[in-house]
Design a protein around this motif. Structure first.
Motif, PDB file in Angstrom:
ATOM      1  N   PHE A  85      -5.377   2.602   5.653  1.00  0.00           N
ATOM      2  CA  PHE A  85      -5.254   2.482   4.382  1.00  0.00           C
ATOM      3  C   PHE A  85      -6.575   2.417   3.684  1.00  0.00           C
ATOM      4  O   PHE A  85      -7.611   2.229   4.265  1.00  0.00           O
ATOM      5  CB  PHE A  85      -4.228   1.189   3.937  1.00  0.00           C
ATOM      6  N   GLU A  86      -6.634   3.096   2.568  1.00  0.00           N
ATOM      7  CA  GLU A  86      -7.454   3.208   1.423  1.00  0.00           C
ATOM      8  C   GLU A  86      -7.139   2.327   0.248  1.00  0.00           C
ATOM      9  O   GLU A  86      -6.111   2.172  -0.194  1.00  0.00           O
ATOM     10  CB  GLU A  86      -7.888   4.465   1.124  1.00  0.00           C
ATOM     11  N   MET A  87      -8.161   1.712  -0.433  1.00  0.00           N
ATOM     12  CA  MET A  87      -7.770   0.824  -1.598  1.00  0.00           C
ATOM     13  C   MET A  87      -8.737   1.228  -2.920  1.00  0.00           C
ATOM     14  O   MET A  87      -9.756   1.426  -2.714  1.00  0.00           O
ATOM     15  CB  MET A  87      -8.088  -0.620  -1.230  1.00  0.00           C
ATOM     16  N   GLU A  88      -8.013   1.326  -3.940  1.00  0.00           N
ATOM     17  CA  GLU A  88      -8.736   1.287  -5.255  1.00  0.00           C
ATOM     18  C   GLU A  88      -8.587   0.257  -5.990  1.00  0.00           C
ATOM     19  O   GLU A  88      -7.450  -0.338  -6.343  1.00  0.00           O
ATOM     20  CB  GLU A  88      -8.156   2.686  -5.901  1.00  0.00           C
ATOM     21  N   TRP A  89      -9.919  -0.076  -6.698  1.00  0.00           N
ATOM     22  CA  TRP A  89      -9.774  -1.121  -7.471  1.00  0.00           C
ATOM     23  C   TRP A  89      -9.644  -0.728  -9.068  1.00  0.00           C
ATOM     24  O   TRP A  89      -9.772   0.452  -9.439  1.00  0.00           O
ATOM     25  CB  TRP A  89     -11.070  -2.010  -7.437  1.00  0.00           C
TER      26      TRP A  89
ATOM     27  N   ASP B  54       2.233   5.939  -1.702  1.00  0.00           N
ATOM     28  CA  ASP B  54       1.287   5.230  -2.530  1.00  0.00           C
ATOM     29  C   ASP B  54       1.860   3.860  -3.263  1.00  0.00           C
ATOM     30  O   ASP B  54       3.007   3.756  -3.269  1.00  0.00           O
ATOM     31  CB  ASP B  54       1.176   6.110  -3.977  1.00  0.00           C
ATOM     32  N   THR B  55       0.874   2.652  -2.949  1.00  0.00           N
ATOM     33  CA  THR B  55       1.557   1.401  -3.334  1.00  0.00           C
ATOM     34  C   THR B  55       0.593   0.914  -4.416  1.00  0.00           C
ATOM     35  O   THR B  55      -0.548   1.313  -4.623  1.00  0.00           O
ATOM     36  CB  THR B  55       1.386   0.487  -1.933  1.00  0.00           C
TER      37      THR B  55
ATOM     38  N   PRO C 274       0.493  -9.908  -1.754  1.00  0.00           N
ATOM     39  CA  PRO C 274       0.471  -9.640  -3.248  1.00  0.00           C
ATOM     40  C   PRO C 274       1.620 -10.412  -3.942  1.00  0.00           C
ATOM     41  O   PRO C 274       2.633 -10.640  -3.458  1.00  0.00           O
ATOM     42  CB  PRO C 274       0.733  -7.917  -3.048  1.00  0.00           C
ATOM     43  N   LEU C 275       1.316 -10.575  -5.452  1.00  0.00           N
ATOM     44  CA  LEU C 275       2.323 -11.227  -6.129  1.00  0.00           C
ATOM     45  C   LEU C 275       3.604 -10.156  -6.540  1.00  0.00           C
ATOM     46  O   LEU C 275       4.502 -10.413  -6.874  1.00  0.00           O
ATOM     47  CB  LEU C 275       1.638 -11.835  -7.289  1.00  0.00           C
ATOM     48  N   PHE C 276       2.987  -8.833  -6.494  1.00  0.00           N
ATOM     49  CA  PHE C 276       3.877  -7.893  -6.983  1.00  0.00           C
ATOM     50  C   PHE C 276       3.367  -6.701  -6.038  1.00  0.00           C
ATOM     51  O   PHE C 276       2.352  -6.075  -5.862  1.00  0.00           O
ATOM     52  CB  PHE C 276       3.492  -7.544  -8.422  1.00  0.00           C
ATOM     53  N   TYR C 277       4.564  -5.947  -5.631  1.00  0.00           N
ATOM     54  CA  TYR C 277       4.352  -4.861  -4.590  1.00  0.00           C
ATOM     55  C   TYR C 277       5.194  -3.819  -4.893  1.00  0.00           C
ATOM     56  O   TYR C 277       6.755  -4.222  -4.986  1.00  0.00           O
ATOM     57  CB  TYR C 277       4.604  -5.528  -3.385  1.00  0.00           C
ATOM     58  N   ARG C 278       5.053  -2.583  -5.084  1.00  0.00           N
ATOM     59  CA  ARG C 278       5.935  -1.532  -5.500  1.00  0.00           C
ATOM     60  C   ARG C 278       5.242  -0.297  -4.584  1.00  0.00           C
ATOM     61  O   ARG C 278       4.149  -0.065  -4.756  1.00  0.00           O
ATOM     62  CB  ARG C 278       6.196  -1.160  -6.811  1.00  0.00           C
TER      63      ARG C 278
END
Length: 328
Positions: A47-51, A20-21, A11-15
């Motif tokens: 992990f699960e991912m939401e778009w 929760d990420t 990722p270009l940005f990661y928080r």
């Protein structure tokens, strides 16, 4: 950091906040590759991912949206799909301070999340409608909003007033309108005789109908478990008493196949007392069993039992202790 920047799939940005990420990627393919990489690290962690949907992505209590006028995203307060807009009603029997603090807390939350004044205005309008539908007067809601916002944009000289004095908090039960008149009289008297002390009176909920009833029905004696118990012969009294502990229910401890009063139990100290006395009037009544203590874990039960075996006068449990007692 350099390793992540040198690989397109990272990722270009990661928080991250707890589990929760929030991530930004160059494209969808990079996001999918990073997702596959995370799930390949440990078979026990998935992990699960939401778009983003319609240029929006919900994260924690926020909604992050693509901006058409800026390179930075627009952020507003998230409202769950299941939200019914319910708060306690304004006519509820709770101190007015609680009602005012409810409004202030919600306004402060919206202010800290909103990324621009337009979104702040929209979220505040939604909040006002919810509060009014719960009986809150519109003028009170707008006044509370103004007070919160003024703390960020206006200097309040009252914040510095008596700042060096001692702070004293007095807690009183909330009794309705009489509480406010009592508060005014107390503040007036205390300010007169103790001008250098900052008094603050806080109301707590008073005695309620629910205080008169237990939250749960009391368990019958036969269903109690994880206890240290005491029983004695009805005729011989304390001279023929037994102290023990059980993780199971008391009924099982007395009447199961290995219980105290089961005829097939040849190691029962209680049945042994009957054989010793040969007195038909000797008996142990289950309903007269006393619970001395209870604990969640077995090792705590063993400590309590060991202490009682050492100092309590009973003679049927010949066990010296169930766990060593060491004085440090």
């Amino acid at each position: 950091g350099n390793f992540m920047q040198d690989h397109d799939e990272f990722p270009l940005f990661y928080r991250r906040y707890v589990d929760d990420t929030f991530c930004l990627f160059r494209d969808r393919f990079a996001a999918e590759m990073f997702f596959i990489f995370l799930n390949s690290i440990d078979n026990n962690i998935k992990f699960e991912m939401e778009w983003e949907q319609d240029n929006k992505l919900e994260f924690l209590d926020t909604v992050v949206m693509r901006s058409s006028t800026s390179n930075y995203p627009d952020i507003s307060t998230k409202v769950k799909a299941t939200d019914k807009g319910l708060f306690y009603h304004f006519n509820s029997f709770v101190p007015m301070k609680y009602k005012l603090n409810l409004v202030s807390t919600l306004v402060y939350r919206i202010y800290k999340i909103a990324s621009n004044y337009h979104l702040l205005h929209l979220d505040l309008e939604v909040l006002k409608k919810k509060l009014v539908s719960n009986g809150f007067p519109l003028y009170l809601v707008e006044t509370s909003i103004a007070k919160v916002l003024s703390k960020f944009y206006a200097y309040n000289s009252q914040d510095k007033k008596n700042g060096d004095g001692e702070n004293v908090v007095m807690v009183l039960p909330y009794l309705g309108h009489i509480s406010y008149s009592t508060k005014r009289k107390l503040v007036k008297l205390l300010s007169k005789f103790y001008p250098n002390i900052n008094f603050r009176i806080v109301f707590t909920r008073g005695y309620r109908l629910s205080n008169m009833f237990a939250y749960k029905d009391r368990l019958p004696l036969s269903c109690r478990s994880c206890v240290v118990y005491y029983t004695q012969c009805e005729k011989c009294g304390p001279s023929a008493a037994y102290v023990g502990k059980t993780k199971n229910t008391l009924y099982e401890r007395f009447y199961s196949s290995s219980g105290h009063l089961h005829p097939s139990n040849t190691n029962s100290a209680l049945l042994g007392h009957f054989d010793k006395t040969r007195d038909p009037e000797c008996e142990f009544v289950f309903s007269n069993v006393k619970i001395l203590d209870s604990a969640k874990y077995d090792f705590k039960l063993r400590y309590v039992e060991s202490i009682l075996l050492k100092y309590d006068k009973q003679n049927l449990n010949t066990q010296e202790r169930s766990i060593p007692l060491n004085v440090v």
